[in-house]
Motif scaffolding. Structure first.
Motif, PDB file in Angstrom:
ATOM      1  N   THR A  68       0.875  -1.184   0.000  1.00  0.00           N
ATOM      2  CA  THR A  68       0.000   0.000   0.000  1.00  0.00           C
ATOM      3  C   THR A  68       0.904   1.223   0.000  1.00  0.00           C
ATOM      4  OG1 THR A  68      -1.529  -1.205   1.434  1.00  0.00           O
ATOM      5  CG2 THR A  68      -1.859   1.165   1.297  1.00  0.00           C
ATOM      6  N   VAL A  69       0.534   2.256  -0.748  1.00  0.00           N
ATOM      7  CA  VAL A  69       1.304   3.500  -0.674  1.00  0.00           C
ATOM      8  C   VAL A  69       0.422   4.576  -0.054  1.00  0.00           C
ATOM      9  CG1 VAL A  69       0.728   4.128  -3.062  1.00  0.00           C
ATOM     10  CG2 VAL A  69       2.671   5.213  -1.963  1.00  0.00           C
ATOM     11  N   VAL A  70       1.019   5.407   0.789  1.00  0.00           N
ATOM     12  CA  VAL A  70       0.273   6.532   1.359  1.00  0.00           C
ATOM     13  C   VAL A  70       1.033   7.820   1.100  1.00  0.00           C
ATOM     14  CG1 VAL A  70      -0.828   5.123   3.152  1.00  0.00           C
ATOM     15  CG2 VAL A  70       1.300   6.334   3.680  1.00  0.00           C
ATOM     16  N   GLY A  71       0.285   8.921   1.101  1.00  0.00           N
ATOM     17  CA  GLY A  71       0.903  10.231   0.979  1.00  0.00           C
ATOM     18  C   GLY A  71       1.026  10.822   2.369  1.00  0.00           C
ATOM     19  N   VAL A  72       0.362  11.979   2.599  1.00  0.00           N
ATOM     20  CA  VAL A  72       0.415  12.578   3.933  1.00  0.00           C
ATOM     21  C   VAL A  72      -0.858  12.271   4.728  1.00  0.00           C
ATOM     22  CG1 VAL A  72       2.094  14.345   3.314  1.00  0.00           C
ATOM     23  CG2 VAL A  72      -0.335  14.863   3.086  1.00  0.00           C
ATOM     24  N   GLY A  73      -1.688  11.357   4.208  1.00  0.00           N
ATOM     25  CA  GLY A  73      -2.804  10.830   5.001  1.00  0.00           C
ATOM     26  C   GLY A  73      -3.978  11.775   5.185  1.00  0.00           C
ATOM     27  N   SER A  74      -4.161  12.714   4.262  1.00  0.00           N
ATOM     28  CA  SER A  74      -5.274  13.663   4.440  1.00  0.00           C
ATOM     29  C   SER A  74      -6.578  13.154   3.831  1.00  0.00           C
ATOM     30  CB  SER A  74      -4.919  15.035   3.861  1.00  0.00           C
ATOM     31  OG  SER A  74      -4.729  14.958   2.469  1.00  0.00           O
ATOM     32  N   ASN A  75      -6.540  11.950   3.261  1.00  0.00           N
ATOM     33  CA  ASN A  75      -7.766  11.386   2.681  1.00  0.00           C
ATOM     34  C   ASN A  75      -7.919   9.913   3.056  1.00  0.00           C
ATOM     35  OD1 ASN A  75      -9.262  11.559  -0.659  1.00  0.00           O
ATOM     36  ND2 ASN A  75     -10.003  12.306   1.292  1.00  0.00           N
ATOM     37  N   GLY A 137      -2.997  17.871   0.839  1.00  0.00           N
ATOM     38  CA  GLY A 137      -2.340  16.607   0.539  1.00  0.00           C
ATOM     39  C   GLY A 137      -1.008  16.783  -0.172  1.00  0.00           C
ATOM     40  N   SER A 138      -0.468  15.646  -0.636  1.00  0.00           N
ATOM     41  CA  SER A 138       0.786  15.631  -1.393  1.00  0.00           C
ATOM     42  C   SER A 138       0.466  15.447  -2.884  1.00  0.00           C
ATOM     43  CB  SER A 138       1.645  14.458  -0.924  1.00  0.00           C
ATOM     44  OG  SER A 138       1.022  13.236  -1.307  1.00  0.00           O
ATOM     45  N   ILE A 139       1.479  15.650  -3.711  1.00  0.00           N
ATOM     46  CA  ILE A 139       1.291  15.491  -5.160  1.00  0.00           C
ATOM     47  C   ILE A 139       0.925  14.039  -5.518  1.00  0.00           C
ATOM     48  CG2 ILE A 139       2.600  15.513  -7.345  1.00  0.00           C
ATOM     49  CD1 ILE A 139       1.408  18.256  -6.407  1.00  0.00           C
ATOM     50  N   ALA A 147      -7.095  15.298  -7.390  1.00  0.00           N
ATOM     51  CA  ALA A 147      -7.523  16.317  -6.424  1.00  0.00           C
ATOM     52  C   ALA A 147      -7.845  17.629  -7.131  1.00  0.00           C
ATOM     53  CB  ALA A 147      -6.410  16.547  -5.394  1.00  0.00           C
ATOM     54  N   GLY A 148      -8.853  18.302  -6.627  1.00  0.00           N
ATOM     55  CA  GLY A 148      -9.243  19.563  -7.227  1.00  0.00           C
ATOM     56  C   GLY A 148     -10.070  20.401  -6.280  1.00  0.00           C
ATOM     57  N   ALA A 149     -10.167  21.669  -6.590  1.00  0.00           N
ATOM     58  CA  ALA A 149     -10.963  22.603  -5.786  1.00  0.00           C
ATOM     59  C   ALA A 149     -11.079  23.917  -6.538  1.00  0.00           C
ATOM     60  CB  ALA A 149     -10.267  22.855  -4.442  1.00  0.00           C
ATOM     61  N   HIS A 218     -11.800  31.295   1.921  1.00  0.00           N
ATOM     62  CA  HIS A 218     -12.987  30.460   1.718  1.00  0.00           C
ATOM     63  C   HIS A 218     -12.906  29.227   2.617  1.00  0.00           C
ATOM     64  CE1 HIS A 218     -16.283  28.479  -0.318  1.00  0.00           C
ATOM     65  NE2 HIS A 218     -15.507  27.437  -0.554  1.00  0.00           N
ATOM     66  N   ARG A 219     -11.738  28.586   2.611  1.00  0.00           N
ATOM     67  CA  ARG A 219     -11.576  27.354   3.404  1.00  0.00           C
ATOM     68  C   ARG A 219     -11.741  27.605   4.887  1.00  0.00           C
ATOM     69  NH1 ARG A 219      -9.846  22.579   0.909  1.00  0.00           N
ATOM     70  NH2 ARG A 219     -10.052  23.178  -1.238  1.00  0.00           N
ATOM     71  N   GLU A 220     -11.127  28.681   5.339  1.00  0.00           N
ATOM     72  CA  GLU A 220     -11.197  28.967   6.782  1.00  0.00           C
ATOM     73  C   GLU A 220     -12.639  29.188   7.222  1.00  0.00           C
ATOM     74  OE1 GLU A 220      -6.717  30.814   7.224  1.00  0.00           O
ATOM     75  OE2 GLU A 220      -8.439  32.193   7.389  1.00  0.00           O
TER      76      GLU A 220
HETATM   77  C1  LIG Z   1      -9.120  19.789   5.493  1.00  0.00           C
HETATM   78  C2  LIG Z   1      -9.082  19.018   4.196  1.00  0.00           C
HETATM   79  C3  LIG Z   1      -9.491  19.623   3.027  1.00  0.00           C
HETATM   80  C4  LIG Z   1      -9.455  18.932   1.816  1.00  0.00           C
HETATM   81  N1  LIG Z   1      -9.872  19.555   0.684  1.00  0.00           N
HETATM   82  C5  LIG Z   1      -9.798  18.908  -0.502  1.00  0.00           C
HETATM   83  C6  LIG Z   1     -10.200  19.558  -1.711  1.00  0.00           C
HETATM   84  O1  LIG Z   1     -10.609  20.694  -1.741  1.00  0.00           O
HETATM   85  N2  LIG Z   1     -10.082  18.871  -2.867  1.00  0.00           N
HETATM   86  C7  LIG Z   1      -9.622  17.585  -2.924  1.00  0.00           C
HETATM   87  O2  LIG Z   1      -9.532  17.015  -4.015  1.00  0.00           O
HETATM   88  N3  LIG Z   1      -9.244  16.942  -1.787  1.00  0.00           N
HETATM   89  C8  LIG Z   1      -9.318  17.574  -0.591  1.00  0.00           C
HETATM   90  N4  LIG Z   1      -8.945  16.934   0.552  1.00  0.00           N
HETATM   91  C9  LIG Z   1      -8.539  15.524   0.484  1.00  0.00           C
HETATM   92  C10 LIG Z   1      -7.039  15.284   0.276  1.00  0.00           C
HETATM   93  O3  LIG Z   1      -6.262  16.380   0.721  1.00  0.00           O
HETATM   94  C11 LIG Z   1      -6.705  14.971  -1.180  1.00  0.00           C
HETATM   95  O4  LIG Z   1      -7.387  13.823  -1.638  1.00  0.00           O
HETATM   96  C12 LIG Z   1      -5.215  14.733  -1.389  1.00  0.00           C
HETATM   97  O5  LIG Z   1      -4.934  14.657  -2.766  1.00  0.00           O
HETATM   98  C13 LIG Z   1      -4.716  13.451  -0.720  1.00  0.00           C
HETATM   99  O6  LIG Z   1      -3.312  13.497  -0.698  1.00  0.00           O
HETATM  100  P1  LIG Z   1      -2.504  12.750   0.461  1.00  0.00           P
HETATM  101  O7  LIG Z   1      -1.054  12.941   0.201  1.00  0.00           O
HETATM  102  O8  LIG Z   1      -2.986  13.148   1.778  1.00  0.00           O
HETATM  103  O9  LIG Z   1      -2.900  11.237   0.128  1.00  0.00           O
HETATM  104  P2  LIG Z   1      -3.361  10.107   1.160  1.00  0.00           P
HETATM  105  O10 LIG Z   1      -4.566  10.573   1.899  1.00  0.00           O
HETATM  106  O11 LIG Z   1      -2.201   9.663   1.958  1.00  0.00           O
HETATM  107  O12 LIG Z   1      -3.771   8.970   0.136  1.00  0.00           O
HETATM  108  C14 LIG Z   1      -4.913   9.152  -0.688  1.00  0.00           C
HETATM  109  C15 LIG Z   1      -4.834   8.148  -1.837  1.00  0.00           C
HETATM  110  O13 LIG Z   1      -3.729   8.486  -2.670  1.00  0.00           O
HETATM  111  C16 LIG Z   1      -2.868   7.361  -2.831  1.00  0.00           C
HETATM  112  N5  LIG Z   1      -1.486   7.854  -2.930  1.00  0.00           N
HETATM  113  C17 LIG Z   1      -0.869   8.737  -2.121  1.00  0.00           C
HETATM  114  N6  LIG Z   1       0.399   8.939  -2.550  1.00  0.00           N
HETATM  115  C18 LIG Z   1       0.569   8.148  -3.649  1.00  0.00           C
HETATM  116  C19 LIG Z   1       1.664   7.892  -4.535  1.00  0.00           C
HETATM  117  N7  LIG Z   1       2.846   8.481  -4.386  1.00  0.00           N
HETATM  118  N8  LIG Z   1       1.472   7.013  -5.553  1.00  0.00           N
HETATM  119  C20 LIG Z   1       0.280   6.393  -5.728  1.00  0.00           C
HETATM  120  N9  LIG Z   1      -0.797   6.589  -4.917  1.00  0.00           N
HETATM  121  C21 LIG Z   1      -0.633   7.465  -3.893  1.00  0.00           C
HETATM  122  C22 LIG Z   1      -3.098   6.505  -1.587  1.00  0.00           C
HETATM  123  O14 LIG Z   1      -2.770   5.147  -1.840  1.00  0.00           O
HETATM  124  C23 LIG Z   1      -4.597   6.708  -1.365  1.00  0.00           C
HETATM  125  O15 LIG Z   1      -5.319   5.850  -2.228  1.00  0.00           O
HETATM  126  C24 LIG Z   1      -8.984  17.599   1.791  1.00  0.00           C
HETATM  127  C25 LIG Z   1      -8.552  16.990   2.970  1.00  0.00           C
HETATM  128  C26 LIG Z   1      -8.594  17.682   4.163  1.00  0.00           C
HETATM  129  C27 LIG Z   1      -8.112  17.003   5.417  1.00  0.00           C
END
Ligand SMILES: Cc1cc2nc3c(=O)[nH]c(=O)nc-3n(C[C@H](O)[C@H](O)[C@H](O)COP(=O)(O)OP(=O)(O)OC[C@H]3O[C@@H](n4cnc5c(N)ncnc54)[C@H](O)[C@@H]3O)c2cc1C
Length: 324
Positions: A68-75, A137-139, A147-149, A218-220
């Motif tokens: 499993t791969v994770v980014g910074v865990g925001s989703n 989140g991360s790229i 991801a979009g907004a 807007h977010r705040e």
């Molecule tokens: C307060 C808040 C506001 C947010 N607002 C938005 C918003 O406006 N729009 C939006 O689109 N999202 C939003 N999000 C959700 C989140 O930030 C995005 O989905 C973001 O792109 C997730 O990135 P992450 O690094 O946290 O990924 P994670 O949460 O760690 O992982 C999400 C998914 O991405 C996959 N992944 C992560 N890194 C990689 C990699 N290197 N290669 C392959 N797969 C990978 C993981 O396996 C998992 O399936 C918000 C979240 C929070 C907490």
């Protein structure tokens, strides 16, 4: 009771791991990784030093070990039994850079925060990236989730994605290859994105700055960004807003254990104390049930749920769900 055994898994990988330059951590806390600050352990976490290190690791990892791969865990919502197998978490040193690589072209490593690409674009007068300023989140996560907004979306800016597959082979994908749709890409779930190239357009810095300020303000105002949350819990069904369906079904502020649908933005689930993965997922399924009963619409999870349940604490998909 521990459901995963990282020491055992690490030992089973043999001497080959000694050539790795990254960090291997058995039984790693996912509470520390996810924005929810909840959930079980990663059986074995690997933080590769760089792409070569990642490739070496994948080539020595037996095919039957889940990855499993994770980014910074925001989703992410991690279940309490933990994540069996290996969890790859890219290191900031090897995968966190952001740089200009041509006119209006930005290259970003997969663990680079979305915010950094927005800031670099602004500093260099490149338009089209302000929306990233508000996504925490991360790229890598952005590439996976599209991801979009605020009218912007990853698919509009990305032109080239570099990835490594489960066998350690490297690939380059064009935007078309990525098969993007709303919060989705059609490329294999096994891929680990390592970096990508994005293209913007010339724009006045003051205009970009104003867009970024608007995104932040807007977010705040409308999102519980200081809470332990996973962002939007459910995708917007075609023609509907998830938050409106949730609100109409009477779920704003709904609680289960330490989990709550935010009163500020009711499509955001929050950990209000010591929520478990079970509390959060059960609450999500309660909401799906109520929305289905009220509006006949099946909400789909946007948050990614990972791992296994604790025995006796399984969450069944709500009654209206078809396939999960
Ligand atoms: C307060 C808040 C506001 C947010 N607002 C938005 C918003 O406006 N729009 C939006 O689109 N999202 C939003 N999000 C959700 C989140 O930030 C995005 O989905 C973001 O792109 C997730 O990135 P992450 O690094 O946290 O990924 P994670 O949460 O760690 O992982 C999400 C998914 O991405 C996959 N992944 C992560 N890194 C990689 C990699 N290197 N290669 C392959 N797969 C990978 C993981 O396996 C998992 O399936 C918000 C979240 C929070 C907490």
């Amino acid at each position: 009771m521990k459901q995963v055994d990282g020491e055992k898994l690490l030992a089973s990988l043999g001497e080959g791991v000694n050539q790795l330059r990254g960090r291997l951590t058995p039984d790693a806390s996912m509470e520390r990784v996810t924005w929810f600050q909840a959930g079980g352990l990663a059986e074995l976490m690997f933080q590769p030093h760089d792409v070569d290190d990642l490739v070496t690791f994948l080539k020595l990892l037996p095919a039957e070990v889940p990855l499993t791969v994770v980014g910074v865990g925001s989703n992410l919502l991690v279940r309490d039994g933990g994540i069996p197998g290996v969890v790859v978490r890219l290191s900031a040193k090897g995968f966190g850079q952001v740089e200009l690589v041509g006119e209006n072209l930005i290259r970003a490593g997969a663990i680079c925060p979305d915010k950094h690409i927005a800031a670099m674009a602004m500093d260099n007068g490149i338009g089209g990236f302000a929306f990233y300023y508000g996504i925490p989140g991360s790229i890598g996560g952005a590439l996976r989730m599209n991801a979009g907004a605020n009218g912007g979306e990853t698919s509009q800016r990305v032109i080239e994605v570099h990835a490594v597959d489960r066998q350690g082979n490297q690939h380059v994908f064009s935007k078309e290859d990525m098969g993007y749709s709303y919060r989705h890409t059609s490329v294999s779930k096994d891929l680990i994105f390592t970096h990508a190239v994005f293209e913007g357009y010339p724009e006045e810095r003051a205009k970009i700055r104003a867009e970024m300020d608007a995104v932040r303000q807007h977010r705040e105002t409308v999102q519980p960004i200081k809470e332990k949350t996973g962002g939007s819990t459910f995708k917007n069904p075609p023609g509907h807003s998830a938050w409106k369906l949730i609100d109409d079904a009477g779920c704003r502020g709904l609680m289960n254990g330490g989990a709550q649908m935010s009163s500020l933005h009711c499509n955001f689930m929050i950990n209000i104390g010591h929520a478990t993965g079970y509390d959060l997922e059960y609450l999500g399924e309660m909401v799906r049930q109520r929305v289905f009963e009220h509006a006949g619409i099946k909400l789909e999870w946007e948050i990614k749920r990972l791992g296994i349940f604790m025995p006796g604490r399984e969450v069944r998909p709500f009654q209206g769900a078809t396939t999960e």
